[in-house]
Write an enzyme that holds these catalytic residues in place. Structure first.
Site, PDB file in Angstrom:
ATOM      1  N   SER A 186       0.797  -1.226   0.000  1.00 16.58           N
ATOM      2  CA  SER A 186       0.000   0.000   0.000  1.00 16.58           C
ATOM      3  C   SER A 186       0.830   1.277   0.000  1.00 16.58           C
ATOM      4  O   SER A 186       0.341   2.318  -0.411  1.00 16.58           O
ATOM      5  CB  SER A 186      -0.957  -0.006   1.193  1.00 16.58           C
ATOM      6  OG  SER A 186      -0.258  -0.268   2.386  1.00 16.58           O
ATOM      7  N   HIS A 214      -5.443  -3.508  -2.407  1.00 16.40           N
ATOM      8  CA  HIS A 214      -5.124  -2.550  -3.466  1.00 16.40           C
ATOM      9  C   HIS A 214      -5.088  -3.194  -4.844  1.00 16.40           C
ATOM     10  O   HIS A 214      -4.770  -2.532  -5.831  1.00 16.40           O
ATOM     11  CB  HIS A 214      -3.782  -1.873  -3.183  1.00 16.40           C
ATOM     12  CG  HIS A 214      -3.883  -0.796  -2.161  1.00 16.40           C
ATOM     13  ND1 HIS A 214      -4.442   0.431  -2.422  1.00 16.40           N
ATOM     14  CD2 HIS A 214      -3.524  -0.776  -0.851  1.00 16.40           C
ATOM     15  CE1 HIS A 214      -4.399   1.168  -1.332  1.00 16.40           C
ATOM     16  NE2 HIS A 214      -3.861   0.458  -0.360  1.00 16.40           N
ATOM     17  N   LYS A 245     -12.016   0.578  -1.239  1.00 20.38           N
ATOM     18  CA  LYS A 245     -11.113   1.285  -2.153  1.00 20.38           C
ATOM     19  C   LYS A 245     -11.729   1.330  -3.549  1.00 20.38           C
ATOM     20  O   LYS A 245     -12.628   2.131  -3.791  1.00 20.38           O
ATOM     21  CB  LYS A 245      -9.726   0.647  -2.084  1.00 20.38           C
ATOM     22  CG  LYS A 245      -9.082   1.010  -0.748  1.00 20.38           C
ATOM     23  CD  LYS A 245      -7.819   0.279  -0.413  1.00 20.38           C
ATOM     24  CE  LYS A 245      -7.300   0.794   0.931  1.00 20.38           C
ATOM     25  NZ  LYS A 245      -6.533  -0.184   1.671  1.00 20.38           N
TER      26      LYS A 245
HETATM   27  C1  LIG Z   1      -6.595  -0.318   3.131  1.00 21.46           C
HETATM   28  C2  LIG Z   1      -6.020  -1.661   3.405  1.00 21.46           C
HETATM   29  C3  LIG Z   1      -6.679  -2.552   4.248  1.00 21.46           C
HETATM   30  C4  LIG Z   1      -7.880  -2.149   5.054  1.00 21.46           C
HETATM   31  O1  LIG Z   1      -9.007  -1.997   4.277  1.00 21.46           O
HETATM   32  P1  LIG Z   1     -10.248  -1.147   4.847  1.00 21.46           P
HETATM   33  O2  LIG Z   1     -11.397  -1.666   4.083  1.00 21.46           O
HETATM   34  O3  LIG Z   1      -9.926   0.289   4.569  1.00 21.46           O
HETATM   35  O4  LIG Z   1     -10.341  -1.419   6.301  1.00 21.46           O
HETATM   36  C5  LIG Z   1      -6.156  -3.825   4.390  1.00 21.46           C
HETATM   37  N1  LIG Z   1      -5.035  -4.200   3.741  1.00 21.46           N
HETATM   38  C6  LIG Z   1      -4.365  -3.343   2.926  1.00 21.46           C
HETATM   39  C7  LIG Z   1      -3.141  -3.819   2.229  1.00 21.46           C
HETATM   40  C8  LIG Z   1      -4.836  -2.052   2.737  1.00 21.46           C
HETATM   41  O5  LIG Z   1      -4.170  -1.214   1.970  1.00 21.46           O
END
Ligand SMILES: *Cc1c(COP(=O)(O)O)cnc(C)c1O
Length: 400
Positions: A186, A214, A245
């Site tokens: 990320s 992602h 996302k």
């Molecule tokens: C953003 C993210 C999460 C968490 O996801 P949310 O739905 O925002 O709680 C988990 N793993 C990774 C790699 C992320 O980038």
């Protein structure tokens, strides 16, 4: 009446002073209006390079309509946790839809991607077990690993030799073993070497788990993620994705075998002890997956990648250090935290919002600004952003 800080909490003020001294203190930027490529934060209109809204779905008409319609039909809340009275028909339908999309037997939806990772890792492993984890894996994996009380061994980022060394050293481990990686990392935007990791998991009899937060909606056919991108179907036991996302709403999910999902229904603590999604969120996600599988979804993903290539090449031509990025997440690595935060602040004043990140989100000495382009950015937005990055970068002597 508001409560002033009592002496018991005064140590927090000292901690905050220390953050300020290290230039790691920040204020929250406040978004006025919609999450879009051109957006107003703190009263200023800027080119937004900081959201994870990869496909521009946060404001998509079909998704908005689905949310409103579901609210009209089913109300604003589910009223209970899934295991009591809070499983609605649309919750089950969404899980079936995601499982079909991913080509797995079953799926369970959590309240967030964070809850999906932490809840799953903590549920499937215990104190006699072993977790082999990439150094840059997401915080939710780390927290899940800690909650499980299993032994945690960290391999250097994407370092297959180091990973194999740990597999070798623990080959006679008496408990269960989990090999776990982010699909796309990320903060660096690079992609895990999934086929080789699957091979190690197979050779050393590890459960294989990938967090595609992602990669969902970004990589693979129709945004099916890294397992599809690398054609590793059938080799990954547990696939995590997020609905927060590219999908544009909120939530997380786990895909895998029917047994895995049934077990999580019984043992994953966020599933058992936290209320399920409101109907609007669930219906929004259903509409998003329907869209991903349409010609429009295909077009959006193509646009995301053409924007990504244009912007990344532009940054590199200017001489910025974009690290190891291979995806729409493109860091501009500055090094010193104070300078990274100053860079972000000056960019914002010039009309570009690119959030700075420092320790502990990234290793010390690798502070950066993090940019993400989306399918919704116009080419002219990105050209203007590159012009501003070039000007501020030269003023700060980050480039010449
Ligand atoms: C953003 C993210 C999460 C968490 O996801 P949310 O739905 O925002 O709680 C988990 N793993 C990774 C790699 C992320 O980038």
């Amino acid at each position: 009446m508001t409560t002033a800080t009592r002496p018991q909490l005064h140590y927090l003020a000292e901690e905050i002073e220390q953050l300020k001294a290290k230039h790691l203190y920040f204020r929250l930027r406040v978004l006025e209006g919609e999450q879009k490529p051109i957006a107003t934060f703190d009263g200023r209109e800027v080119i937004n390079l900081s959201s994870n809204n990869y496909l521009g779905l946060t404001t998509h008409r079909a998704l908005r309509r689905a949310a409103i319609e579901a609210t009209r039909r089913y109300g604003v809340g589910s009223g209970a946790v899934r295991t009591i009275a809070g499983t609605m028909k649309i919750h089950m339908e969404l899980e079936e839809q995601i499982a079909r999309f991913k080509g797995t037997e079953a799926c369970v939806v959590f309240q967030s991607g964070f809850a999906a990772n932490a809840g799953t890792v903590a549920a499937i492993l215990g104190k006699d077990d072993l977790i082999i984890s990439d150094r840059l894996n997401h915080a939710s994996i780390i927290d899940g690993a800690r909650l499980s009380k299993a032994t945690i061994r960290i391999y250097e980022h994407k370092d297959l030799a180091d990973c194999e060394r740990i597999c070798q050293e623990t080959r006679d481990w008496p408990g269960r073993k989990l090999l776990i990686t982010d699909g796309v990392f990320s903060m660096d935007g690079d992609i895990a070497p999934l086929p080789q990791l699957c091979e190690l998991a197979e050779r050393y009899h590890c459960i294989m788990m990938v967090d595609d937060a992602h990669a969902s909606g970004v990589l693979g056919r129709g945004g099916r993620g890294t397992v599809d991108h690398f054609n590793c179907h059938g080799r990954v036991d547990i696939q995590v994705g997020t609905l927060s996302k590219a999908i544009g709403a909120l939530g997380g999910y786990v895909c895998g075998s029917r047994e895995l999902i049934e077990y999580l229904y019984h043992r994953a603590r966020p599933f058992l002890f936290s209320t399920s999604h409101p109907p609007s969120v669930t219906a929004t996600c259903q509409a998003a997956f329907t869209l991903l599988d349409s010609a429009e979804g295909e077009r959006l993903i193509r646009k995301l990648w053409s924007n990504t290539k244009f912007f990344k090449r532009g940054l590199q031509k200017l001489g910025f250090n974009t690290g190891m990025s291979e995806t729409p997440i493109t860091p501009v690595i500055v090094g010193d935290a104070a300078r990274a935060f100053e860079f972000s602040r000056r960019l914002f004043d010039a009309g570009v919002f690119a959030q700075a990140v420092g320790y502990p989100t990234v290793p010390e000495g690798q502070a950066r600004i993090r940019t993400i382009v989306t399918a919704a950015h116009k080419r002219s937005d990105l050209e203007r952003a590159l012009d501003i990055l070039a000007r501020v970068g030269r003023e700060m002597e980050l480039i010449h």
